[in-house]
Design a protein around this motif. Structure first.
Motif, short mmCIF file in Angstrom:
data_model
loop_
_atom_site.label_atom_id
_atom_site.label_comp_id
_atom_site.label_asym_id
_atom_site.label_seq_id
_atom_site.Cartn_x
_atom_site.Cartn_y
_atom_site.Cartn_z
N ALA A 286 0.83 -1.35 0.04
CA ALA A 286 0.00 0.49 0.23
C ALA A 286 0.90 1.63 0.01
CB ALA A 286 -0.98 -0.11 1.59
N GLY A 287 2.19 1.51 -0.89
CA GLY A 287 3.00 2.10 -0.82
C GLY A 287 2.47 3.53 -1.68
N ARG A 288 2.54 4.46 -1.34
CA ARG A 288 2.02 5.48 -2.37
C ARG A 288 3.21 6.17 -2.95
NH1 ARG A 288 2.58 11.50 0.20
NH2 ARG A 288 1.59 12.75 -1.33
N ARG A 289 2.62 6.20 -4.50
CA ARG A 289 3.60 5.76 -5.51
C ARG A 289 3.82 7.52 -5.88
NH1 ARG A 289 4.18 2.93 -10.29
NH2 ARG A 289 2.57 1.37 -9.49
N PHE A 290 5.34 7.42 -6.33
CA PHE A 290 6.04 8.89 -6.76
C PHE A 290 6.22 8.57 -7.93
CE2 PHE A 290 5.39 9.61 -2.72
CZ PHE A 290 5.65 11.24 -2.32
N SER A 291 7.26 8.81 -8.77
CA SER A 291 7.89 8.99 -9.82
C SER A 291 9.82 9.26 -9.47
CB SER A 291 7.66 9.98 -10.72
OG SER A 291 8.58 10.04 -11.71
N GLY A 292 10.70 8.00 -10.28
CA GLY A 292 12.01 8.08 -9.20
C GLY A 292 13.17 7.90 -10.71
N PHE A 293 13.87 7.92 -10.64
CA PHE A 293 15.23 7.94 -11.18
C PHE A 293 16.25 6.99 -10.21
CE2 PHE A 293 12.66 11.50 -12.21
CZ PHE A 293 12.96 11.45 -13.85
#
Ligand SMILES: CC(C)(COP(=O)(O)OP(=O)(O)OC[C@H]1O[C@@H](n2cnc3c(N)ncnc32)[C@H](O)[C@@H]1OP(=O)(O)O)[C@@H](O)C(=O)NCCC(=O)NCCS
Length: 138
Positions: free
Chosen positions: A116-123
């Motif tokens: 149930a992690g909240r989604r972000f964008s990553g690099f």
């Protein structure tokens, strides 16, 4: 036999390298002493899940000990997946870190979605991306 979660120690190195090798993670396999340095670095929380004396899971967080923790790596042996070991490793590592939250980039979104992690964008930005090819120092 219950799975035990323990701090990573030198005696776990071979088994942990085998775990990474099974998943073709060359960054952790190619130089075991480098992996050992990474896992024992300041600010690293490195845990193994042990079954019958053998590492069957590993996690490394890096943390400021107060607010943020980041997952550097997590892997569970194929034979032991979907039993909650990955979840337990993250939970125990966050508890030991003293941080409030974990951020990560993901190569396997279903795992983090399941938590149930909240989604972000990553690099991921590599040494090569920043023109540091061929240098081993800072
Ligand atoms: C990702 C990984 C560490 C998960 O370990 P695990 O011990 O199997 O994870 P858990 O059993 O704790 O799973 C927790 C939840 O994640 C989700 N999940 C895990 N594996 C899943 C799968 N194959 N398909 C769908 N959901 C999955 C589920 O919601 C699961 O809860 P549930 O079993 O009650 O439904 C393991 O699959 C692995 O080592 N994969 C290869 C390496 C990798 O991808 N590492 C992460 C890169 S960022």
């Amino acid at each position: 036999v219950a799975i035990e979660i323990a701090s990573f120690k030198r005696e776990h190195l071979d088994g942990v390298i085998r775990l990474f090798a099974a998943d073709n993670w060359s960054t952790y396999v190619s130089d075991p002493e480098r992996t050992y340095r990474a896992f024992t670095a300041t600010g690293a929380i490195s845990l193994v899940a042990i079954d019958g004396g053998e590492p069957v899971g590993v996690v490394q967080l890096q943390s400021d000990g107060a607010i943020q923790a980041h997952v550097s790596t997590i892997a569970v042996a194929e034979s032991h997946r979907r039993r909650g070991i990955g979840h337990s490793l993250l939970r125990e590592a966050l508890a030991r870190s003293g941080a409030l939250q974990i951020d990560t980039i993901s190569g396997f979104d279903q795992f983090y979605e399941g938590l149930a992690g909240r989604r972000f964008s990553g690099f991921r930005i590599t040494r090569a991306d920043l023109g540091l090819d061929g240098r081993t120092g800072a």
